[in-house]
Write a protein that holds these residues in place. Structure first.
Motif, PDB file in Angstrom:
ATOM      1  N   ILE A  60      15.793 -27.342  15.186  1.00 14.12           N
ATOM      2  CA  ILE A  60      14.915 -27.837  14.133  1.00 14.12           C
ATOM      3  C   ILE A  60      15.752 -28.424  13.003  1.00 14.12           C
ATOM      4  CG2 ILE A  60      13.109 -27.224  12.486  1.00 14.12           C
ATOM      5  CD1 ILE A  60      12.331 -26.996  15.474  1.00 14.12           C
ATOM      6  N   LEU A  61      15.426 -29.657  12.610  1.00 10.49           N
ATOM      7  CA  LEU A  61      16.100 -30.304  11.486  1.00 10.49           C
ATOM      8  C   LEU A  61      15.297 -29.990  10.225  1.00 10.49           C
ATOM      9  CD1 LEU A  61      16.672 -33.826  13.129  1.00 10.49           C
ATOM     10  CD2 LEU A  61      18.229 -31.859  13.151  1.00 10.49           C
ATOM     11  N   ALA A  62      15.879 -29.258   9.290  1.00  7.17           N
ATOM     12  CA  ALA A  62      15.111 -28.812   8.121  1.00  7.17           C
ATOM     13  C   ALA A  62      15.974 -28.807   6.864  1.00  7.17           C
ATOM     14  CB  ALA A  62      14.532 -27.420   8.370  1.00  7.17           C
ATOM     15  N   SER A  63      15.930 -29.885   6.105  1.00  6.35           N
ATOM     16  CA  SER A  63      16.627 -29.904   4.830  1.00  6.35           C
ATOM     17  C   SER A  63      15.948 -28.934   3.870  1.00  6.35           C
ATOM     18  CB  SER A  63      16.676 -31.325   4.254  1.00  6.35           C
ATOM     19  OG  SER A  63      15.429 -31.963   4.354  1.00  6.35           O
ATOM     20  N   SER A  64      16.643 -28.578   2.798  1.00  7.48           N
ATOM     21  CA  SER A  64      16.272 -27.424   1.975  1.00  7.48           C
ATOM     22  C   SER A  64      14.877 -27.496   1.365  1.00  7.48           C
ATOM     23  CB  SER A  64      17.303 -27.231   0.861  1.00  7.48           C
ATOM     24  OG  SER A  64      17.391 -28.390   0.045  1.00  7.48           O
ATOM     25  N   GLU A  65      14.356 -28.705   1.080  1.00 12.75           N
ATOM     26  CA  GLU A  65      13.044 -28.790   0.438  1.00 12.75           C
ATOM     27  C   GLU A  65      11.916 -28.335   1.361  1.00 12.75           C
ATOM     28  OE1 GLU A  65      13.197 -32.691   2.648  1.00 12.75           O
ATOM     29  OE2 GLU A  65      14.617 -31.364   1.629  1.00 12.75           O
ATOM     30  N   LYS A  66      12.204 -28.203   2.665  1.00 17.41           N
ATOM     31  CA  LYS A  66      11.187 -27.770   3.617  1.00 17.41           C
ATOM     32  C   LYS A  66      11.188 -26.251   3.825  1.00 17.41           C
ATOM     33  CE  LYS A  66      11.788 -32.192   5.933  1.00 17.41           C
ATOM     34  NZ  LYS A  66      12.346 -32.887   7.100  1.00 17.41           N
ATOM     35  N   ILE A  67      12.266 -25.603   3.394  1.00 19.29           N
ATOM     36  CA  ILE A  67      12.403 -24.171   3.603  1.00 19.29           C
ATOM     37  C   ILE A  67      11.485 -23.403   2.648  1.00 19.29           C
ATOM     38  CG2 ILE A  67      13.997 -22.222   3.620  1.00 19.29           C
ATOM     39  CD1 ILE A  67      14.544 -24.328   5.780  1.00 19.29           C
ATOM     40  N   GLY A  68      10.710 -22.481   3.211  1.00 21.32           N
ATOM     41  CA  GLY A  68       9.796 -21.683   2.406  1.00 21.32           C
ATOM     42  C   GLY A  68       8.458 -22.341   2.158  1.00 21.32           C
ATOM     43  N   THR A  69       8.198 -23.486   2.811  1.00 20.11           N
ATOM     44  CA  THR A  69       6.934 -24.198   2.633  1.00 20.11           C
ATOM     45  C   THR A  69       6.153 -24.219   3.947  1.00 20.11           C
ATOM     46  OG1 THR A  69       7.721 -26.422   3.208  1.00 20.11           O
ATOM     47  CG2 THR A  69       8.096 -25.683   0.941  1.00 20.11           C
ATOM     48  N   ALA A  70       4.907 -24.667   3.854  1.00 21.21           N
ATOM     49  CA  ALA A  70       4.059 -24.685   5.051  1.00 21.21           C
ATOM     50  C   ALA A  70       3.149 -25.898   5.055  1.00 21.21           C
ATOM     51  CB  ALA A  70       3.217 -23.418   5.122  1.00 21.21           C
ATOM     52  N   SER A  71       2.785 -26.329   6.256  1.00 21.82           N
ATOM     53  CA  SER A  71       1.821 -27.406   6.488  1.00 21.82           C
ATOM     54  C   SER A  71       0.754 -26.874   7.451  1.00 21.82           C
ATOM     55  CB  SER A  71       2.529 -28.633   7.064  1.00 21.82           C
ATOM     56  OG  SER A  71       3.425 -29.180   6.103  1.00 21.82           O
ATOM     57  N   PRO A  72      -0.315 -27.626   7.681  1.00 24.93           N
ATOM     58  CA  PRO A  72      -1.460 -27.062   8.417  1.00 24.93           C
ATOM     59  C   PRO A  72      -1.235 -26.730   9.889  1.00 24.93           C
ATOM     60  CG  PRO A  72      -2.146 -28.934   7.077  1.00 24.93           C
ATOM     61  CD  PRO A  72      -0.653 -28.916   7.062  1.00 24.93           C
ATOM     62  N   TYR A  73      -0.324 -27.445  10.594  1.00 26.92           N
ATOM     63  CA  TYR A  73      -0.311 -27.334  12.051  1.00 26.92           C
ATOM     64  C   TYR A  73       1.011 -26.765  12.572  1.00 26.92           C
ATOM     65  CZ  TYR A  73      -4.411 -30.210  11.456  1.00 26.92           C
ATOM     66  OH  TYR A  73      -5.632 -30.678  11.048  1.00 26.92           O
ATOM     67  N   ARG A  74       0.875 -25.713  13.373  1.00 27.22           N
ATOM     68  CA  ARG A  74       2.051 -25.072  13.975  1.00 27.22           C
ATOM     69  C   ARG A  74       2.652 -25.983  15.042  1.00 27.22           C
ATOM     70  NH1 ARG A  74       3.467 -19.614  15.073  1.00 27.22           N
ATOM     71  NH2 ARG A  74       2.368 -19.134  13.144  1.00 27.22           N
ATOM     72  N   VAL A  75       3.987 -26.066  15.042  1.00 34.32           N
ATOM     73  CA  VAL A  75       4.692 -26.895  16.016  1.00 34.32           C
ATOM     74  C   VAL A  75       5.222 -26.049  17.168  1.00 34.32           C
ATOM     75  CG1 VAL A  75       6.651 -28.459  16.384  1.00 34.32           C
ATOM     76  CG2 VAL A  75       5.314 -28.611  14.274  1.00 34.32           C
ATOM     77  N   LEU A  76       6.098 -25.111  16.862  1.00 38.97           N
ATOM     78  CA  LEU A  76       6.708 -24.264  17.882  1.00 38.97           C
ATOM     79  C   LEU A  76       6.778 -22.835  17.373  1.00 38.97           C
ATOM     80  CD1 LEU A  76       9.784 -26.510  18.821  1.00 38.97           C
ATOM     81  CD2 LEU A  76       7.758 -26.167  20.233  1.00 38.97           C
ATOM     82  N   SER A  77       6.863 -21.897  18.298  1.00 46.82           N
ATOM     83  CA  SER A  77       7.131 -20.507  17.915  1.00 46.82           C
ATOM     84  C   SER A  77       8.644 -20.340  17.788  1.00 46.82           C
ATOM     85  CB  SER A  77       6.562 -19.546  18.955  1.00 46.82           C
ATOM     86  OG  SER A  77       7.152 -19.783  20.219  1.00 46.82           O
TER      87      SER A  77
END
Length: 267
Positions: A203-220
């Motif tokens: 998973i590519l996740a720069s820091s602004e995405k950490i600790g946040t959420a969006s409506p749809y689950r992608v993967l477990s």
């Protein structure tokens, strides 16, 4: 307390703690839980929080349009991309999801690298035209303009006929409880289809995405090999994700990606 004051307090609490539990806040303020839920519903409608069962989480800044996202934390995205690029080995096959961080990965792959890249992003395909030794496969379908990717039934069907050693997937939210999330249902389904065709998915996740959420689950969590991020390793969210058995690959802003993939910092 006025409604406006209460909502301001809720947003401040969300900023400080990273989550709101409706029943706890209602008890602290001495008001009904229904009132808090109405406040959260209104705040979510304004794009100020992401409602989840029992409360709310911070909303991801990555839900803005593609052009705007290119200017959100560009140094962090480049650090994540540079680290991801070191994991691509010569002769390997890579599935590269769309988005601004994935585009940075494509741009940072060595020009002389012999590999195969499968993508559902015309933007990424274009960026790889200048890589003479990279075989390129573009999966087609309806273009989801938010991330400049193909998705929908045709794209998912095309994805089911490919295989790869490695897959990089972008998400808009990474949260220990909400998981790996994004803002569109069809895009989430496409990401799952791509990930299912690779031996390892990061998973590519720069820091602004950490600790946040969006409506749809992608993967477990158990469907991923790890999360590549420039977020502070000591952050509570990163520690909670690591406790779930997820490998954290640390990318350093301003640093240089190591030439040896085995020397990448992991947790």
């Amino acid at each position: 307390m006025l409604v406006a004051q209460r909502r301001t307090q809720l947003l401040q609490l969300l900023k400080e703690t990273g989550r709101i539990v409706a029943k706890d806040v209602a008890a602290d303020l001495g008001i009904s839980e229904d009132s808090i839920r109405r406040d959260l519903r209104d705040l979510a409608a304004e794009g100020l929080c992401q409602r989840v069962y029992g409360g709310a989480l911070p909303v991801s800044p990555a839900i803005v349009d593609y052009t705007t996202r290119q200017w959100v934390e560009p140094d962090g995205k480049r650090a994540v991309a540079a680290t991801a690029a070191t994991l691509v080995r010569a002769g390997g096959t890579l599935i590269l999801d769309g988005g601004t961080t994935a585009l940075a990965v494509a741009q940072l792959l060595p020009r002389d690298l012999e590999c195969t890249v499968i993508t559902n992003s015309p933007t990424i395909a274009s960026a790889l035209l200048q890589h003479p030794h990279a075989d390129l496969f573009l999966l087609g379908g309806r273009i989801f303009k938010h991330s400049a990717v193909a998705c929908g039934a045709a794209a998912v069907e095309a994805a089911q006929n490919v295989s790869a050693d490695l897959c990089f997937i972008g998400v808009t939210g990474v949260h220990p409880e909400a998981g790996l999330t994004t803002g569109d249902a069809e895009d989430a389904a496409m990401k799952r289809a791509l990930a299912s065709r690779a031996a390892e998915t990061y998973i590519l996740a720069s820091s602004e995405k950490i600790g946040t959420a969006s409506p749809y689950r992608v993967l477990s969590w158990d469907q991923t090999a790890g999360v590549i991020t420039d977020a502070d390793p000591s952050s509570a969210t990163i520690k909670e994700v690591a406790k779930r058995g997820v490998e954290i690959v640390h990318a350093t802003v301003g640093g240089h990606a190591p030439s040896d993939p085995d020397s990448v910092s992991r947790q």
